[in-house]
Design an enzyme around this catalytic site. Structure first.
Site, PDB file in Angstrom:
ATOM      1  N   HIS A  85       0.855  -1.191   0.000  1.00  0.00           N
ATOM      2  CA  HIS A  85       0.000   0.000   0.000  1.00  0.00           C
ATOM      3  C   HIS A  85       0.886   1.234   0.000  1.00  0.00           C
ATOM      4  CE1 HIS A  85      -3.479   2.538   0.751  1.00  0.00           C
ATOM      5  NE2 HIS A  85      -2.683   3.223   1.540  1.00  0.00           N
ATOM      6  N   ASP A 164     -15.059   2.636   7.425  1.00  0.00           N
ATOM      7  CA  ASP A 164     -14.009   3.520   6.904  1.00  0.00           C
ATOM      8  C   ASP A 164     -14.523   4.344   5.732  1.00  0.00           C
ATOM      9  OD1 ASP A 164     -11.260   4.520   6.608  1.00  0.00           O
ATOM     10  OD2 ASP A 164     -11.473   3.586   4.650  1.00  0.00           O
ATOM     11  N   ARG A 171     -14.330  12.809   6.991  1.00  0.00           N
ATOM     12  CA  ARG A 171     -13.057  13.483   7.320  1.00  0.00           C
ATOM     13  C   ARG A 171     -12.640  14.411   6.192  1.00  0.00           C
ATOM     14  NH1 ARG A 171      -9.492   8.703   7.647  1.00  0.00           N
ATOM     15  NH2 ARG A 171      -7.834  10.217   7.873  1.00  0.00           N
ATOM     16  N   SER A 186      -7.534   3.765   9.100  1.00  0.00           N
ATOM     17  CA  SER A 186      -8.261   3.716   7.828  1.00  0.00           C
ATOM     18  C   SER A 186      -7.543   2.782   6.844  1.00  0.00           C
ATOM     19  CB  SER A 186      -8.342   5.146   7.266  1.00  0.00           C
ATOM     20  OG  SER A 186      -8.707   5.141   5.926  1.00  0.00           O
ATOM     21  N   LYS A 190      -8.616  -1.611   5.998  1.00  0.00           N
ATOM     22  CA  LYS A 190      -8.923  -2.145   4.670  1.00  0.00           C
ATOM     23  C   LYS A 190      -7.951  -3.260   4.290  1.00  0.00           C
ATOM     24  CE  LYS A 190      -8.964   2.124   3.333  1.00  0.00           C
ATOM     25  NZ  LYS A 190      -9.104   3.482   2.842  1.00  0.00           N
TER      26      LYS A 190
HETATM   27  N1  URA Z   1      -5.756   6.759   2.607  1.00  0.00           N
HETATM   28  C1  URA Z   1      -6.721   6.081   3.263  1.00  0.00           C
HETATM   29  O1  URA Z   1      -7.149   5.023   2.839  1.00  0.00           O
HETATM   30  N2  URA Z   1      -7.191   6.605   4.407  1.00  0.00           N
HETATM   31  C2  URA Z   1      -6.745   7.756   4.927  1.00  0.00           C
HETATM   32  O2  URA Z   1      -7.190   8.163   5.974  1.00  0.00           O
HETATM   33  C3  URA Z   1      -5.755   8.458   4.224  1.00  0.00           C
HETATM   34  C4  URA Z   1      -5.273   7.925   3.057  1.00  0.00           C
END
Ligand code: URA
Length: 426
Positions: A85, A164, A171, A186, A190
């Protein structure tokens, strides 16, 4: 009657308290089900941004977000699963060559990706510039492809960490994206829900990244590595430079073209370096330390895996990619060396050209983008091309030209080389 009220939870965090496990479980679940209102969750997110969270609070918050949806079971996949990621950057197309490369070396990469928002691009937007390619797969299709090809890049389903999805959108419009506990939970909710056995994080630092300072990036990386460990996912992080765009291409189709060049054994040196650095970390984390990703790039195995992966999702790897009708070349106004190229300014210029979106419903232009003709450290003469602005419509060019003006700094002497990989945390 619930044991809690949202106002009590907000007050506890507002006053610097530590939320209990039961409070966290309740507030995340109640928000997902619509029992806690957006304005209440906004206030709580702001309290978290200002007061922070302890490590156990972050771990519990992440667990509650995972529990809000389904957790995929990849145990039927014979190869070791490992994902990557990136926290997002300008010209960051690394997922495209990296996923088939790691598959070609024996790993299985379950890459559930997103779309771009603002100045950073999204992997799905890039791949959708390939005629026929589709991002949406059912869970069965996803698992079959992961087992057979070892490489899948597709859209995350609605059922994965729905808390999320709702909280991130909130947010975004309440100035609370930057809270490190919320970013870490967050991202990791995932990735953990996706079921991967191991994870490598590319935490970007610099003008084109979320994290502008190394200290903040380090804190985010440490928090995520710890969360991975708590949830049984072997996790390491690399902090990498995002003050300069990665490679020469910034956009959608242009980044696919550059990725294919890397898979063919060429491509810009920084894209190759980062692809290989992340591949080695992924293969180590997957328990395949003897695999040789450099050889897999050289001998065409990574390219074969790419072609199979694209075909498996309906794409034609040989189809011509969309090209821009409007191209404006920006030239150097002095002799010297390219001292720096500001990633943020180039990212915003590509967005203005149509490569990115302002709202998540907006379409993107596949051929739009910026193509650099020089990199930091290159010598340059006045009048030589610095970069191209590409768009489908001429009306897009002036705003991009304004954004990119001043992005390239020219100095009389060559700048000191900056490392691309700044630090490893794991
Ligand atoms: N990417 C995400 O998936 N979540 C965040 O809070 C910031 C970047």
């Amino acid at each position: 009657m619930s044991a809690f009220t949202a106002v009590d939870v907000i007050r506890a965090k507002r006053d610097g308290g530590v939320l209990t496990d039961a409070q966290i479980d309740w507030v995340v679940d109640a928000y997902t089900r619509g029992l806690v209102a957006d304005e209440q969750m906004s206030a709580l997110a702001m309290a978290i941004l200002l007061r922070g969270m302890s490590a156990p609070e972050i771990a519990r918050w992440t667990a509650a977000m995972i529990a809000s949806g389904e957790r995929l079971d990849l145990s039927t996949v014979a190869r070791p699963t490992v994902d990557k990621h990136s926290t997002g950057g300008v010209g960051d197309k690394i997922t495209l060559p990296l996923t088939p490369l790691v598959a070609a070396c024996g790993g299985a990469v379950p890459q559930l990706s997103g779309r771009g928002l603002g100045h950073t691009g999204g992997t799905l937007d890039k791949l959708e510039s390939i005629p026929g390619w589709r991002a949406a797969l059912t869970n069965d299709e996803f698992l079959r492809q992961l087992g057979e090809v070892g490489a899948v890049i597709c859209a995350a389903g609605e059922a994965l960490a729905p808390a999320d999805r709702k909280l991130y959108a909130l947010r975004d419009v309440t100035g609370t994206v930057e809270a490190i506990p919320l970013i870490a939970s967050s991202i990791m909710s995932k990735k953990i829900a996706e079921g991967t056995g191991a994870l490598v994080l590319d935490v970007k630092v610099g003008s084109g990244a979320f994290m502008k300072s190394t200290e903040d990036a380090r804190e985010l990386a440490r928090t995520m590595v710890e969360l991975g460990g708590t949830h049984g996912v072997r996790t390491v992080a690399l902090l990498t430079d995002m003050s300069t765009p990665l490679g020469l291409a910034v956009g959608n189709a242009v980044e696919v073209t550059e990725s294919v060049e890397v898979l063919a054994g060429g491509g810009p040196a920084d894209v190759v370096e980062l692809t290989l650095a992340l591949a080695r970390e992924m293969l180590d984390a997957a328990g395949l330390p003897d695999a040789d990703p450099e050889a897999a790039l050289r001998d065409g195995r990574a390219m074969d895996a790419w072609r199979t992966m694209i075909r498996a999702q309906g794409g034609d790897p040989d189809a011509p990619l969309p090209t821009a009708h409007e191209v404006e070349v920006v030239h150097a106004d002095a002799d010297g060396f390219v001292a720096s190229i500001d990633a943020y300014a180039i990212g915003v210029a590509a967005w203005r050209l149509g490569a990115g979106r302002a709202r998540k419903e907006d379409p993107v232009s596949f051929p739009a983008g910026v193509v650099l003709r020089k990199r930091p450290g290159d010598p340059v003469r006045a009048g030589e091309p610095l970069f191209e602005l590409r768009a489908e419509h001429a009306g897009r060019i002036p705003a991009a030209r304004d954004e990119a003006a001043g992005a390239v700094r020219i100095s009389p002497s060559a700048p000191a080389a900056k490392p691309l990989v700044i630090e490893r945390i794991g």
